[in-house]
Enzyme design. Sequence first.
Site, PDB file in Angstrom:
ATOM      1  N   CYS A 142       0.834  -1.197   0.000  1.00  0.00           N
ATOM      2  CA  CYS A 142       0.000   0.000   0.000  1.00  0.00           C
ATOM      3  C   CYS A 142       0.870   1.248   0.000  1.00  0.00           C
ATOM      4  O   CYS A 142       1.342   1.681   1.055  1.00  0.00           O
ATOM      5  CB  CYS A 142      -0.929  -0.012   1.209  1.00  0.00           C
ATOM      6  SG  CYS A 142      -1.942   1.474   1.356  1.00  0.00           S
ATOM      7  N   CYS A 145      -0.593   4.101   2.052  1.00  0.00           N
ATOM      8  CA  CYS A 145      -0.469   3.930   3.499  1.00  0.00           C
ATOM      9  C   CYS A 145       0.942   4.256   3.985  1.00  0.00           C
ATOM     10  O   CYS A 145       1.120   4.890   5.020  1.00  0.00           O
ATOM     11  CB  CYS A 145      -0.794   2.495   3.896  1.00  0.00           C
ATOM     12  SG  CYS A 145      -2.402   1.903   3.356  1.00  0.00           S
ATOM     13  N   ASP A 146       1.943   3.806   3.239  1.00  0.00           N
ATOM     14  CA  ASP A 146       3.312   3.831   3.747  1.00  0.00           C
ATOM     15  C   ASP A 146       4.262   4.748   2.977  1.00  0.00           C
ATOM     16  O   ASP A 146       5.420   4.892   3.372  1.00  0.00           O
ATOM     17  CB  ASP A 146       3.880   2.409   3.736  1.00  0.00           C
ATOM     18  CG  ASP A 146       3.037   1.451   4.554  1.00  0.00           C
ATOM     19  OD1 ASP A 146       2.541   1.867   5.615  1.00  0.00           O
ATOM     20  OD2 ASP A 146       2.861   0.293   4.124  1.00  0.00           O
TER      21      ASP A 146
END
Length: 325
Positions: A142, A145-146
């Site tokens: 992701c 997300c990261d």
Amino acid sequence: MSETQATAPRTVKCLIIGSGPAGYTSAIYTSRANLNPLLIEGPQPGGQLTTTTDVENFPGYPDGVTGPQLMEDMRKQAERFGAEFMTGLVTDADLSARPFRITVNSRTEILAESLIIATGASAKYLGIDSEEKYRGTGVSACATCDGFFYRGRTVAVVGGGDTACEEALYLSTLASKVYLIVRKDYLRASKVMQQRVTGNPKIEILYNTNTIDLFGDEFVEGAHLIEFMGTDKERIYEIAIDGFFLAIGHRPNTEVFAKYLELDESGYIKVKAPGTETNIQGVFAAGDVADPHYRQAVSAAGMGCRAAIDAERFLIAGNTASALI
């Protein structure tokens, strides 16, 4: 109450499992049809779109919308019409007879007169040991997300489709350099995405390349790659990277239902087109869990609508007999 005492199972007219575009749309339609649906949100409420930045192609948002905001809007709309939500993971399912018996978190039982499965799909991994070793310390599926953790650093994205290109483009706004590792000699992405990637000076595409392994002490520090694998031009080399992002497709989340439902060779639920009914009367499937072809938010939402209407018509018809497998 003692641990040996069990609460009586709850019975609902319509149970929806999954909280992506398909699940939320099903909840909107079944709520408006007075089916009083209960929707079970899994460990990632909102589904895959919560990991997407800008959604530019969902109707009704001319200026685009973030994935999390789109999912929040859908959830609020379903809630407005009376949909009920439960957070949990479906750990068991008995679809041998109606009402269908669904177990959540290994302890809560729900009996459903009709069932809409919209559990989506999960990201695939390459299967190399180092993926698990560095998961959370350099390996991610992701970018949204990261990606923040890799500002000004070097990262790699594996894949050649639209998702991989989107991840690479997003990461290019944060990282100093992005490698796009593609095992074929071409990109499978749409022409628009191809143009955006090839025209981005921060992105370097490594065609005909596979990842052998990742290395580093506590965190990912690089990747061992093989170019032209199995040919006389085969070459093994390494690149220095700080982050490694997977974008090679998804696996439908159907394991808990596999004993009862007909699945295709990839594990997607088969439905009776043009409807959404499965091989079991009263069980319907919508979204990525039953769609290996389109896998778009708008098509998932449309399928969620169809599943809701199918469930409503099924119940209106007065189906009370045990489902036949």
